[in-house]
Design an enzyme around this catalytic site. Structure first.
Site, mmCIF file in Angstrom:
data_model
loop_
_atom_site.group_PDB
_atom_site.id
_atom_site.type_symbol
_atom_site.label_atom_id
_atom_site.label_comp_id
_atom_site.label_asym_id
_atom_site.label_seq_id
_atom_site.Cartn_x
_atom_site.Cartn_y
_atom_site.Cartn_z
ATOM 1 N N ALA A 87 -5.004 -14.198 -45.022
ATOM 2 C CA ALA A 87 -5.557 -13.125 -44.186
ATOM 3 C C ALA A 87 -6.921 -12.678 -44.688
ATOM 4 O O ALA A 87 -7.280 -11.514 -44.582
ATOM 5 C CB ALA A 87 -4.590 -11.942 -44.169
ATOM 6 N N GLY A 112 -9.859 -14.130 -43.696
ATOM 7 C CA GLY A 112 -10.923 -14.443 -42.736
ATOM 8 C C GLY A 112 -11.432 -13.192 -42.028
ATOM 9 O O GLY A 112 -10.772 -12.159 -41.987
ATOM 10 N N ARG A 126 -14.768 -13.540 -33.812
ATOM 11 C CA ARG A 126 -14.679 -13.502 -32.347
ATOM 12 C C ARG A 126 -13.994 -12.255 -31.804
ATOM 13 O O ARG A 126 -14.017 -12.002 -30.606
ATOM 14 C CB ARG A 126 -13.965 -14.769 -31.842
ATOM 15 N N LYS A 171 -9.495 -8.508 -38.487
ATOM 16 C CA LYS A 171 -8.689 -9.083 -37.392
ATOM 17 C C LYS A 171 -7.196 -8.796 -37.532
ATOM 18 O O LYS A 171 -6.545 -8.392 -36.560
ATOM 19 C CB LYS A 171 -8.925 -10.591 -37.323
ATOM 20 N N GLY A 221 -6.090 -28.361 -35.558
ATOM 21 C CA GLY A 221 -5.957 -29.633 -36.251
ATOM 22 C C GLY A 221 -4.909 -30.470 -35.521
ATOM 23 O O GLY A 221 -3.851 -29.961 -35.157
ATOM 24 N N GLU A 258 -8.791 -32.317 -38.416
ATOM 25 C CA GLU A 258 -9.373 -31.057 -37.973
ATOM 26 C C GLU A 258 -10.216 -31.302 -36.726
ATOM 27 O O GLU A 258 -10.826 -32.371 -36.588
ATOM 28 C CB GLU A 258 -10.224 -30.446 -39.086
#
Ligand code: UD1
Ligand code: CA
Length: 457
Positions: free
Chosen positions: A10, A12, A16, A23, A138, A153
């Site tokens: 978690a 990241g 977006r 997020k 992926g 990927e």
């Protein structure tokens, strides 16, 4: 078999989402994404390790001491994230790796992963899904005998690999000893210069260790959230799941698509929910209730055979047989005891209303203790605030408050007392007394005509 640990990635940013909130702290059905994942993992694992980075403090504040944390200062890829947590993992035995942004994953899906792990004795089992649109994921590349040969990927996949619709969900069950041996061998020689966790699978295959895949029954369960549209889609799916389960458990919904219930809300049998009903937070509703239409109940406990229509209720307790609405507003720390009736345009705050009492129309009641079988006439206002402080009011059993009375707090009205309509009561009223606190009426004979005539000019 209890699984020793789960690592939840978690760290990241979630670019977006276009949000100042990390997020994983966005919510679906009243719970943050990360909390949904932790709740599923908790059912199988004794230790949860969350890898945090972007918004680390906020994620810590959300989950508190129920999990352990490790900080990934730079987000150098999913493999790098797991490396940061390696020292907290047991030396051997099964460990889950999960994504913090996939809130729909169920504990049952994790159990099926566990079942494949046990029967295959694999060094890793990866959860896969067949999706209608595989872009971004992926791809699961299988050899001619059908076993997994690599994960390609999206950015690094060949044209042929891109046609595969079976994808990596980002959920794995690793054998920790094999994982510990493989992590230091990861390289970041790919299009993003990241350490991919998916490369661990290839390393294990090169080491001739068995690698297995477990195909999930419903791909939607593994959906990751990257933007607000996916957030709304996940909310809808989870809502359908919650409402579907409640209906199986005996709750009636006239239109389940128009009923919004947070994860963790409990509702008893034969309760009917009408359109526009929102049951939020830590709410519990009993049996045989009729809720809605257009009613929001948050963080409240509702007993059996209660009706609430066109109203807002928060932080309150409603005992059996209570009726609320239409158009009532119950604010925190309100308790309505059995059989209480609260009608239209009534606001109640931090008050305890005794059994059988009625507040049927157009009232404000705050910081008040009301006894049993009391009647507050239309337009009764408890004047609890003097501009500086809130004061308390106490109204005894069976008291009757006439219409349009102001009860100026602090105030005590005794049992069986009667307040005449239109009174502004500023002094305590003894039990069984009649209080009249208004200007006496004067009738002037024949004077009306003068005013009526003037009115016509
Ligand atoms: C990853 C998988 C991909 C899979 C997809 C499923 C890799 C290399 N690819 O891709 O095969 O189909 O998930 O959704 O693993 N994170 C960190 N630190 C990092 C990078 C990511 O904690 O340095 C976290 C993110 O916060 C997120 C999760 O790991 O919760 C997945 O990362 P993300 O960048 O979304 O991976 P994908 O590119 O989607
Ligand atoms: Ca992702």
């Amino acid at each position: 078999m209890q699984i020793a640990a789960a690592v939840i990635l978690a760290a990241g940013e979630g670019k977006r989402m276009k949000s100042s909130l990390p997020k994983v702290l966005h919510t679906v059905c009243g719970r943050s994404l990360i909390r949904h994942v932790v709740a599923a993992a908790e059912q199988l694992c004794s230790e949860i390790i969350v890898v945090i980075g972007h918004g680390a403090d906020a994620v810590r504040a959300e989950l508190g001491a129920s999990v352990s944390y490790c900080l990934q200062e730079k987000q150098l890829g999913t493999g790098h994230a797991v490396m940061q947590a390696a020292h907290l993992l047991p030396p051997a035995g099964p460990v889950f790796v999960l994504c913090g942004d996939a809130p729909l994953l169920t504990a049952d899906a994790l159990r099926s992963l566990q079942a494949v792990y046990l029967e295959s004795a694999a060094a890793v089992v990866v959860l896969t899904a067949c999706v209608p649109k595989a872009d971004g994921y992926g791809r699961i590349v299988r050899n001619s005998s059908g076993s997994l040969s690599r994960i390609a990927e999206d950015r690094d996949a060949t044209v042929q690999e891109k046609m595969i619709n079976e994808v990596n969900t980002g959920v794995y069950l690793f054998e920790a000893a094999a994982l510990h041996r493989a992590l230091p061998l990861l390289r970041n020689e790919n299009s993003q210069a990241e350490y991919y966790l998916t490369d661990v699978l290839q390393i294990l295959l090169q080491q001739k260790l068995p690698v297995a895949a477990c195909l999930v029954s419903d791909w939607r369960m593994t959906m990751g959230i990257n933007d607000r549209a996916q957030l709304a889609a996940a909310e809808k799916l989870l809502r359908e799941r919650i409402n579907g389960q409640l209906m199986l458990d005996g709750v009636t919904m006239k239109d389940p698509a128009a009923v919004y219930i947070d994860a963790g809300v409990h509702i008893g049998r034969d309760t009917v929910l009408l359109p526009g009903t929102m049951l939020l937070g830590r709410t519990i509703v009993g049996e045989n209730c009729l809720i809605g239409p257009h009613t929001e109940i948050r963080d409240s406990i509702v007993g059996n055979s209660v009706t609430v229509c066109h109203s807002m209720v928060s932080g309150s307790v409603l005992d059996d047989g209570v009726a609320v609405g239409p158009f009532a507003h119950l604010r925190p720390e309100t308790r309505l005891r059995s059989g209480v009736r609260v009608g239209d345009f009534v606001e109640i705050k931090k008050s305890d209303i005794g059994s059988g009492s009625k507040i049927p129309h157009l009232s404000y009641v705050g910081d008040t203790k009301v006894g049993r079988d009391v009647n507050l006439g239309a337009g009764t206002i408890v004047v609890n605030y003097d501009g500086r402080k809130k004061h308390e009011t106490c109204i005894g059993d069976r008291a009757f408050i006439g219409c349009n009375s102001n009860l100026v707090a602090p105030l005590f009205i005794g049992e069986g007392a009667f307040v005449a309509a239109g009174s502004t009561v500023t002094q305590d009223v003894p039990a069984n007394a009649l209080a009249v606190a208004r200007v006496r009426q004067v009738n002037k004979e024949k004077l009306a005509a003068r005013f009526l005539k003037r009115g016509k000019d």
